[in-house]
Scaffold this motif. Structure first.
Motif, PDB file in Angstrom:
ATOM      1  N   GLY A  51      42.666  39.584  52.466  1.00 44.83           N
ATOM      2  CA  GLY A  51      42.074  39.971  53.740  1.00 44.83           C
ATOM      3  C   GLY A  51      41.887  41.458  53.912  1.00 44.83           C
ATOM      4  N   CYS A  52      41.989  42.225  52.849  1.00 44.04           N
ATOM      5  CA  CYS A  52      41.841  43.674  52.948  1.00 44.04           C
ATOM      6  C   CYS A  52      40.445  44.069  53.395  1.00 44.04           C
ATOM      7  CB  CYS A  52      42.118  44.332  51.593  1.00 44.04           C
ATOM      8  SG  CYS A  52      43.860  44.526  51.227  1.00 44.04           S
ATOM      9  N   GLU A  53      40.337  45.169  54.124  1.00 41.58           N
ATOM     10  CA  GLU A  53      39.060  45.738  54.535  1.00 41.58           C
ATOM     11  C   GLU A  53      38.748  46.916  53.609  1.00 41.58           C
ATOM     12  OE1 GLU A  53      35.799  46.725  55.427  1.00 41.58           O
ATOM     13  OE2 GLU A  53      36.404  45.236  56.926  1.00 41.58           O
ATOM     14  N   LEU A  54      37.797  46.706  52.692  1.00 47.83           N
ATOM     15  CA  LEU A  54      37.440  47.715  51.704  1.00 47.83           C
ATOM     16  C   LEU A  54      35.932  47.979  51.706  1.00 47.83           C
ATOM     17  CD1 LEU A  54      39.706  46.423  48.786  1.00 47.83           C
ATOM     18  CD2 LEU A  54      40.102  48.446  50.176  1.00 47.83           C
ATOM     19  N   SER A  55      35.295  47.750  52.815  1.00 48.94           N
ATOM     20  CA  SER A  55      33.854  47.940  52.894  1.00 48.94           C
ATOM     21  C   SER A  55      33.486  49.395  52.613  1.00 48.94           C
ATOM     22  CB  SER A  55      33.339  47.541  54.283  1.00 48.94           C
ATOM     23  OG  SER A  55      33.510  46.163  54.507  1.00 48.94           O
ATOM     24  N   GLY A  56      32.457  49.567  51.782  1.00 49.39           N
ATOM     25  CA  GLY A  56      31.964  50.900  51.475  1.00 49.39           C
ATOM     26  C   GLY A  56      32.826  51.704  50.530  1.00 49.39           C
ATOM     27  N   ARG A  57      33.919  51.138  50.046  1.00 44.35           N
ATOM     28  CA  ARG A  57      34.822  51.886  49.169  1.00 44.35           C
ATOM     29  C   ARG A  57      34.245  52.036  47.775  1.00 44.35           C
ATOM     30  NH1 ARG A  57      38.740  54.409  52.286  1.00 44.35           N
ATOM     31  NH2 ARG A  57      39.370  52.981  53.951  1.00 44.35           N
ATOM     32  N   ASN A  58      34.647  53.092  47.103  1.00 43.87           N
ATOM     33  CA  ASN A  58      34.227  53.317  45.717  1.00 43.87           C
ATOM     34  C   ASN A  58      35.329  52.836  44.791  1.00 43.87           C
ATOM     35  OD1 ASN A  58      33.162  54.118  43.298  1.00 43.87           O
ATOM     36  ND2 ASN A  58      33.338  56.310  43.677  1.00 43.87           N
ATOM     37  N   LEU A  59      35.123  51.656  44.205  1.00 40.88           N
ATOM     38  CA  LEU A  59      36.066  51.064  43.265  1.00 40.88           C
ATOM     39  C   LEU A  59      35.459  51.006  41.867  1.00 40.88           C
ATOM     40  CD1 LEU A  59      37.055  48.130  45.612  1.00 40.88           C
ATOM     41  CD2 LEU A  59      38.623  49.904  44.885  1.00 40.88           C
ATOM     42  N   ALA A  60      34.430  51.792  41.636  1.00 41.38           N
ATOM     43  CA  ALA A  60      33.719  51.753  40.362  1.00 41.38           C
ATOM     44  C   ALA A  60      34.667  52.029  39.202  1.00 41.38           C
ATOM     45  CB  ALA A  60      32.594  52.787  40.364  1.00 41.38           C
ATOM     46  N   GLY A  61      34.520  51.224  38.151  1.00 39.99           N
ATOM     47  CA  GLY A  61      35.316  51.416  36.942  1.00 39.99           C
ATOM     48  C   GLY A  61      36.743  50.929  37.036  1.00 39.99           C
ATOM     49  N   SER A  62      37.114  50.240  38.110  1.00 41.95           N
ATOM     50  CA  SER A  62      38.480  49.753  38.267  1.00 41.95           C
ATOM     51  C   SER A  62      38.715  48.488  37.450  1.00 41.95           C
ATOM     52  CB  SER A  62      38.777  49.472  39.743  1.00 41.95           C
ATOM     53  OG  SER A  62      38.644  50.629  40.529  1.00 41.95           O
ATOM     54  N   THR A  63      39.980  48.208  37.200  1.00 37.73           N
ATOM     55  CA  THR A  63      40.363  46.974  36.511  1.00 37.73           C
ATOM     56  C   THR A  63      41.247  46.146  37.435  1.00 37.73           C
ATOM     57  OG1 THR A  63      40.280  48.025  34.326  1.00 37.73           O
ATOM     58  CG2 THR A  63      41.535  45.988  34.504  1.00 37.73           C
ATOM     59  N   PHE A  64      40.778  44.953  37.783  1.00 43.08           N
ATOM     60  CA  PHE A  64      41.544  44.023  38.607  1.00 43.08           C
ATOM     61  C   PHE A  64      42.134  42.962  37.679  1.00 43.08           C
ATOM     62  CE2 PHE A  64      38.531  45.935  41.423  1.00 43.08           C
ATOM     63  CZ  PHE A  64      39.110  45.956  42.685  1.00 43.08           C
ATOM     64  N   THR A  65      43.443  42.929  37.541  1.00 45.59           N
ATOM     65  CA  THR A  65      44.096  41.969  36.657  1.00 45.59           C
ATOM     66  C   THR A  65      45.066  41.106  37.452  1.00 45.59           C
ATOM     67  OG1 THR A  65      43.961  43.553  34.826  1.00 45.59           O
ATOM     68  CG2 THR A  65      45.448  41.680  34.546  1.00 45.59           C
ATOM     69  N   ASN A  66      44.807  39.806  37.478  1.00 44.07           N
ATOM     70  CA  ASN A  66      45.648  38.857  38.220  1.00 44.07           C
ATOM     71  C   ASN A  66      45.837  39.278  39.678  1.00 44.07           C
ATOM     72  OD1 ASN A  66      46.071  37.238  35.915  1.00 44.07           O
ATOM     73  ND2 ASN A  66      47.754  38.536  35.237  1.00 44.07           N
ATOM     74  N   ALA A  67      44.836  39.920  40.234  1.00 49.03           N
ATOM     75  CA  ALA A  67      44.916  40.381  41.619  1.00 49.03           C
ATOM     76  C   ALA A  67      44.546  39.259  42.574  1.00 49.03           C
ATOM     77  CB  ALA A  67      43.995  41.580  41.820  1.00 49.03           C
ATOM     78  N   ARG A  68      45.094  39.310  43.783  1.00 45.01           N
ATOM     79  CA  ARG A  68      44.819  38.298  44.803  1.00 45.01           C
ATOM     80  C   ARG A  68      44.174  38.987  46.008  1.00 45.01           C
ATOM     81  NH1 ARG A  68      49.639  37.384  42.601  1.00 45.01           N
ATOM     82  NH2 ARG A  68      50.813  38.357  44.301  1.00 45.01           N
ATOM     83  N   PHE A  69      42.853  38.906  46.054  1.00 43.29           N
ATOM     84  CA  PHE A  69      42.070  39.564  47.106  1.00 43.29           C
ATOM     85  C   PHE A  69      41.267  38.534  47.900  1.00 43.29           C
ATOM     86  CE2 PHE A  69      43.327  43.299  45.015  1.00 43.29           C
ATOM     87  CZ  PHE A  69      42.924  44.424  45.726  1.00 43.29           C
ATOM     88  N   SER A  70      41.790  37.340  48.047  1.00 42.02           N
ATOM     89  CA  SER A  70      41.061  36.307  48.780  1.00 42.02           C
ATOM     90  C   SER A  70      40.834  36.752  50.218  1.00 42.02           C
ATOM     91  CB  SER A  70      41.831  34.982  48.751  1.00 42.02           C
ATOM     92  OG  SER A  70      43.116  35.137  49.311  1.00 42.02           O
ATOM     93  N   GLY A  71      39.613  36.491  50.711  1.00 43.33           N
ATOM     94  CA  GLY A  71      39.289  36.850  52.085  1.00 43.33           C
ATOM     95  C   GLY A  71      39.064  38.324  52.316  1.00 43.33           C
ATOM     96  N   ALA A  72      39.009  39.116  51.250  1.00 41.30           N
ATOM     97  CA  ALA A  72      38.799  40.554  51.407  1.00 41.30           C
ATOM     98  C   ALA A  72      37.357  40.850  51.798  1.00 41.30           C
ATOM     99  CB  ALA A  72      39.151  41.281  50.117  1.00 41.30           C
TER     100      ALA A  72
END
Length: 282
Positions: A51-72
Protein backbone atom coordinates in the motif's frame (compact mmCIF):
# COMPACT_ATOMS: atom_id res chain seq x y z
CA UNK A 1 24.69 3.06 -17.14
CA UNK A 2 26.38 4.02 -13.83
CA UNK A 3 24.65 6.86 -12.07
CA UNK A 4 26.43 9.59 -10.14
CA UNK A 5 26.41 9.32 -6.38
CA UNK A 6 24.54 12.54 -5.59
CA UNK A 7 21.37 11.82 -7.62
CA UNK A 8 21.37 8.28 -6.28
CA UNK A 9 21.57 9.39 -2.66
CA UNK A 10 18.83 11.91 -3.28
CA UNK A 11 16.64 9.23 -4.83
CA UNK A 12 17.45 6.79 -2.04
CA UNK A 13 16.58 9.35 0.61
CA UNK A 14 13.28 10.07 -1.09
CA UNK A 15 12.46 6.37 -1.25
CA UNK A 16 13.28 5.80 2.42
CA UNK A 17 11.14 8.77 3.37
CA UNK A 18 8.20 7.54 1.34
CA UNK A 19 8.50 4.03 2.70
CA UNK A 20 8.84 5.23 6.29
CA UNK A 21 5.67 7.26 5.92
CA UNK A 22 3.91 4.15 4.71
CA UNK A 23 5.07 1.74 7.40
CA UNK A 24 6.27 3.05 10.76
CA UNK A 25 8.07 -0.23 11.45
CA UNK A 26 10.32 0.20 8.41
CA UNK A 27 12.95 2.02 10.43
CA UNK A 28 13.79 -1.23 12.21
CA UNK A 29 14.74 -2.74 8.82
CA UNK A 30 12.67 -5.79 9.71
CA UNK A 31 9.95 -5.05 7.18
CA UNK A 32 11.94 -3.64 4.29
CA UNK A 33 15.56 -3.13 3.42
CA UNK A 34 17.22 -0.65 1.09
CA UNK A 35 20.76 -1.56 0.14
CA UNK A 36 23.04 0.62 -1.98
CA UNK A 37 25.29 -1.71 -3.95
CA UNK A 38 28.80 -0.27 -4.26
CA UNK A 39 29.67 -1.91 -7.58
CA UNK A 40 26.69 -1.14 -9.80
CA UNK A 41 25.42 1.77 -7.69
CA UNK A 42 21.93 0.31 -7.82
CA UNK A 43 19.23 0.24 -5.16
CA UNK A 44 18.17 -3.19 -3.94
CA UNK A 45 14.67 -3.31 -2.48
CA UNK A 46 13.12 -6.17 -0.58
CA UNK A 47 10.76 -6.86 2.30
CA UNK A 48 7.27 -5.41 2.64
CA UNK A 49 5.78 -2.05 1.74
CA UNK A 50 2.18 -2.93 1.00
CA UNK A 51 0.00 0.00 0.00
CA UNK A 52 2.95 2.37 -0.28
CA UNK A 53 2.48 5.71 -2.04
CA UNK A 54 5.36 6.03 -4.52
CA UNK A 55 3.74 8.03 -7.30
CA UNK A 56 6.20 10.00 -9.40
CA UNK A 57 9.22 8.48 -7.65
CA UNK A 58 12.43 7.70 -9.49
CA UNK A 59 13.14 4.00 -8.96
CA UNK A 60 15.02 3.55 -12.23
CA UNK A 61 17.61 0.78 -12.17
CA UNK A 62 16.40 -0.68 -8.86
CA UNK A 63 16.28 -4.37 -8.04
CA UNK A 64 13.16 -5.71 -6.32
CA UNK A 65 13.83 -9.19 -4.92
CA UNK A 66 11.07 -11.08 -3.08
CA UNK A 67 9.51 -7.72 -2.27
CA UNK A 68 5.87 -7.37 -1.22
CA UNK A 69 4.38 -4.20 -2.71
CA UNK A 70 0.78 -5.33 -3.17
CA UNK A 71 -1.64 -2.42 -3.42
CA UNK A 72 1.17 0.10 -3.89
CA UNK A 73 0.58 3.28 -5.89
CA UNK A 74 3.28 4.04 -8.47
CA UNK A 75 1.39 6.38 -10.80
CA UNK A 76 3.88 8.05 -13.13
CA UNK A 77 6.83 6.47 -11.34
CA UNK A 78 10.01 5.51 -13.19
CA UNK A 79 11.22 1.91 -12.91
CA UNK A 80 13.13 2.04 -16.15
CA UNK A 81 15.67 -0.77 -16.44
CA UNK A 82 14.71 -2.24 -13.06
CA UNK A 83 14.73 -5.94 -12.12
CA UNK A 84 11.56 -7.37 -10.54
CA UNK A 85 12.32 -10.85 -9.23
CA UNK A 86 9.83 -13.02 -7.34
CA UNK A 87 8.02 -9.92 -6.07
CA UNK A 88 4.33 -9.28 -5.40
CA UNK A 89 2.79 -6.18 -6.98
CA UNK A 90 -0.77 -7.52 -7.07
CA UNK A 91 -3.38 -4.77 -7.09
CA UNK A 92 -0.76 -2.06 -7.56
CA UNK A 93 -1.27 1.00 -9.73
CA UNK A 94 1.35 1.62 -12.45
CA UNK A 95 -0.76 4.05 -14.48
CA UNK A 96 1.51 6.09 -16.80
CA UNK A 97 4.57 4.54 -15.15
CA UNK A 98 7.81 4.03 -17.11
CA UNK A 99 8.82 0.36 -16.92
CA UNK A 100 10.70 0.32 -20.21
CA UNK A 101 13.48 -2.24 -20.35
CA UNK A 102 12.51 -3.93 -17.07
CA UNK A 103 13.47 -7.53 -16.37
CA UNK A 104 10.72 -9.57 -14.72
CA UNK A 105 11.09 -13.09 -13.33
CA UNK A 106 8.17 -14.79 -11.61
CA UNK A 107 6.63 -11.53 -10.36
CA UNK A 108 2.92 -11.22 -9.57
CA UNK A 109 0.88 -8.35 -11.04
CA UNK A 110 -2.58 -9.85 -10.56
CA UNK A 111 -5.22 -7.13 -10.84
CA UNK A 112 -2.63 -4.40 -11.31
CA UNK A 113 -3.28 -1.22 -13.30
CA UNK A 114 -0.97 -0.45 -16.23
CA UNK A 115 -3.14 2.10 -18.05
CA UNK A 116 -0.96 3.97 -20.58
CA UNK A 117 2.17 2.55 -18.95
CA UNK A 118 5.39 2.03 -20.89
CA UNK A 119 6.75 -1.54 -20.74
CA UNK A 120 8.46 -1.45 -24.12
CA UNK A 121 11.59 -3.54 -24.44
CA UNK A 122 10.78 -5.49 -21.27
CA UNK A 123 11.82 -9.09 -20.66
CA UNK A 124 9.44 -11.22 -18.63
CA UNK A 125 9.44 -14.93 -17.85
CA UNK A 126 6.68 -16.65 -15.93
CA UNK A 127 5.16 -13.36 -14.78
CA UNK A 128 1.49 -13.15 -13.82
CA UNK A 129 -0.70 -10.34 -15.15
CA UNK A 130 -3.95 -12.13 -14.31
CA UNK A 131 -6.90 -9.73 -14.82
CA UNK A 132 -4.50 -6.79 -15.08
CA UNK A 133 -5.63 -3.62 -16.85
CA UNK A 134 -3.20 -2.91 -19.71
CA UNK A 135 -5.40 -0.43 -21.58
CA UNK A 136 -3.22 1.70 -23.82
CA UNK A 137 -0.02 0.14 -22.46
CA UNK A 138 3.09 -0.11 -24.65
CA UNK A 139 4.65 -3.60 -24.55
CA UNK A 140 6.25 -3.39 -27.97
CA UNK A 141 9.56 -5.10 -28.71
CA UNK A 142 9.27 -7.17 -25.53
CA UNK A 143 10.03 -10.79 -24.62
CA UNK A 144 7.00 -12.12 -22.74
CA UNK A 145 7.75 -15.83 -22.46
CA UNK A 146 5.05 -17.87 -20.77
CA UNK A 147 3.40 -14.83 -19.21
CA UNK A 148 -0.07 -15.22 -17.74
CA UNK A 149 -2.35 -12.53 -19.18
CA UNK A 150 -5.53 -14.48 -18.55
CA UNK A 151 -8.52 -12.17 -18.29
CA UNK A 152 -6.36 -9.10 -18.87
CA UNK A 153 -7.82 -5.93 -20.39
CA UNK A 154 -5.71 -5.08 -23.43
CA UNK A 155 -7.72 -2.48 -25.36
CA UNK A 156 -5.47 -0.25 -27.51
CA UNK A 157 -2.38 -1.94 -26.06
CA UNK A 158 0.73 -2.40 -28.20
CA UNK A 159 2.38 -5.85 -28.33
CA UNK A 160 3.98 -5.28 -31.73
CA UNK A 161 7.34 -6.91 -32.53
CA UNK A 162 7.17 -8.93 -29.30
CA UNK A 163 8.06 -12.54 -28.51
CA UNK A 164 5.14 -14.15 -26.70
CA UNK A 165 5.82 -17.88 -26.88
CA UNK A 166 3.16 -19.86 -24.97
CA UNK A 167 1.58 -16.72 -23.51
CA UNK A 168 -1.74 -17.40 -21.77
CA UNK A 169 -4.30 -14.84 -22.93
CA UNK A 170 -7.44 -16.85 -22.31
CA UNK A 171 -10.39 -14.56 -21.75
CA UNK A 172 -8.39 -11.41 -22.47
CA UNK A 173 -10.49 -8.55 -23.79
CA UNK A 174 -10.26 -5.18 -25.46
CA UNK A 175 -10.55 -3.66 -28.91
CA UNK A 176 -7.73 -2.57 -31.21
CA UNK A 177 -4.90 -4.47 -29.52
CA UNK A 178 -1.80 -4.49 -31.73
CA UNK A 179 0.19 -7.72 -32.26
CA UNK A 180 1.82 -6.64 -35.51
CA UNK A 181 4.82 -8.83 -36.47
CA UNK A 182 4.81 -10.58 -33.09
CA UNK A 183 5.72 -14.21 -32.48
CA UNK A 184 2.79 -15.84 -30.70
CA UNK A 185 3.69 -19.48 -31.33
CA UNK A 186 1.73 -21.75 -29.01
CA UNK A 187 -0.11 -18.88 -27.31
CA UNK A 188 -3.61 -19.46 -25.97
CA UNK A 189 -6.33 -16.91 -26.81
CA UNK A 190 -9.25 -19.24 -26.10
CA UNK A 191 -12.39 -17.30 -25.22
CA UNK A 192 -10.68 -13.95 -25.75
CA UNK A 193 -12.63 -10.98 -27.11
CA UNK A 194 -10.30 -8.91 -29.30
CA UNK A 195 -12.36 -7.04 -31.91
CA UNK A 196 -10.33 -5.23 -34.56
CA UNK A 197 -7.06 -6.63 -33.22
CA UNK A 198 -4.07 -6.34 -35.52
CA UNK A 199 -2.24 -9.64 -36.17
CA UNK A 200 -0.66 -8.59 -39.46
CA UNK A 201 2.57 -10.51 -40.20
CA UNK A 202 2.30 -12.29 -36.83
CA UNK A 203 3.50 -15.86 -36.21
CA UNK A 204 0.35 -17.70 -35.13
CA UNK A 205 1.54 -21.29 -35.53
CA UNK A 206 -0.30 -23.55 -33.10
CA UNK A 207 -2.16 -20.65 -31.50
CA UNK A 208 -5.56 -21.42 -29.98
CA UNK A 209 -8.34 -18.99 -30.81
CA UNK A 210 -10.98 -21.50 -29.81
CA UNK A 211 -14.22 -19.71 -28.95
CA UNK A 212 -12.54 -16.33 -29.37
CA UNK A 213 -14.11 -13.24 -30.92
CA UNK A 214 -11.87 -11.65 -33.54
CA UNK A 215 -14.49 -9.68 -35.40
CA UNK A 216 -12.91 -7.22 -37.80
CA UNK A 217 -9.38 -8.38 -36.94
CA UNK A 218 -6.49 -7.85 -39.33
CA UNK A 219 -4.77 -11.18 -40.07
CA UNK A 220 -3.08 -10.10 -43.28
CA UNK A 221 -0.02 -12.28 -44.03
CA UNK A 222 -0.16 -13.92 -40.59
CA UNK A 223 1.12 -17.50 -40.38
CA UNK A 224 -1.89 -19.53 -39.22
CA UNK A 225 -0.54 -23.05 -39.63
CA UNK A 226 -2.27 -25.44 -37.21
CA UNK A 227 -4.06 -22.53 -35.52
CA UNK A 228 -7.20 -23.64 -33.70
CA UNK A 229 -10.17 -21.49 -34.76
CA UNK A 230 -12.90 -23.88 -33.62
CA UNK A 231 -15.91 -21.86 -32.55
CA UNK A 232 -14.09 -18.60 -33.27
CA UNK A 233 -15.84 -15.54 -34.70
CA UNK A 234 -13.81 -13.98 -37.52
CA UNK A 235 -16.65 -12.09 -39.14
CA UNK A 236 -15.34 -9.10 -41.04
CA UNK A 237 -11.73 -10.13 -40.49
CA UNK A 238 -9.04 -9.52 -43.09
CA UNK A 239 -7.94 -13.08 -43.88
CA UNK A 240 -7.57 -15.28 -46.97
CA UNK A 241 -8.82 -18.73 -47.84
CA UNK A 242 -5.21 -19.91 -47.93
CA UNK A 243 -4.72 -18.92 -44.32
CA UNK A 244 -8.01 -20.50 -43.23
CA UNK A 245 -7.10 -23.73 -45.04
CA UNK A 246 -3.97 -24.06 -42.87
CA UNK A 247 -5.96 -23.62 -39.66
CA UNK A 248 -8.43 -25.97 -37.99
CA UNK A 249 -12.05 -24.92 -37.59
CA UNK A 250 -15.45 -26.53 -37.12
CA UNK A 251 -19.14 -25.92 -37.68
CA UNK A 252 -19.10 -23.16 -35.07
CA UNK A 253 -16.41 -21.12 -36.82
CA UNK A 254 -17.72 -17.85 -38.27
CA UNK A 255 -15.79 -16.59 -41.30
CA UNK A 256 -16.03 -13.64 -43.68
CA UNK A 257 -18.40 -14.18 -46.56
CA UNK A 258 -17.04 -16.47 -49.28
CA UNK A 259 -14.51 -18.34 -47.13
CA UNK A 260 -14.81 -22.01 -46.19
CA UNK A 261 -13.77 -23.53 -42.91
CA UNK A 262 -11.16 -26.28 -42.85
CA UNK A 263 -12.41 -29.03 -40.54
CA UNK A 264 -9.51 -31.01 -39.14
CA UNK A 265 -9.85 -34.57 -37.94
CA UNK A 266 -8.97 -35.48 -34.41
CA UNK A 267 -8.97 -33.38 -31.27
CA UNK A 268 -7.86 -29.78 -31.13
CA UNK A 269 -4.15 -29.29 -30.60
CA UNK A 270 -3.22 -28.28 -27.08
CA UNK A 271 -0.91 -25.27 -26.78
CA UNK A 272 2.35 -26.14 -25.04
CA UNK A 273 2.69 -25.28 -21.40
CA UNK A 274 4.70 -22.16 -20.69
CA UNK A 275 8.16 -22.73 -19.21
CA UNK A 276 8.49 -22.51 -15.46
CA UNK A 277 10.18 -19.35 -14.28
CA UNK A 278 13.53 -19.79 -12.53
CA UNK A 279 13.42 -19.56 -8.76
CA UNK A 280 14.28 -16.12 -7.45
CA UNK A 281 17.46 -15.87 -5.36
CA UNK A 282 17.04 -16.01 -1.60
Amino acid sequence: MIRSIDPLRASLAALIGAAAACLPSIASAESIYWDERQVARMVSIGGSCQGCELSGRNLAGSTFTNARFSGATLVGASLRGSELVGSDFSGSNFTRADLSGVGIVGANFTGAQFVNANLSGSEAMGATFLSANLTGADLSDSELVGVNLRGAIVGNSDFSDSQMFSADMRGASGANADFFDSSLIGANFSGASLPRANFQDAQLTGVSFQGASLRGANLRDADMRRANIRGADLAGATVTQGQISRACGDGGTVLPRGLRVNVCSGSAPTPPRPPRPPRPPR
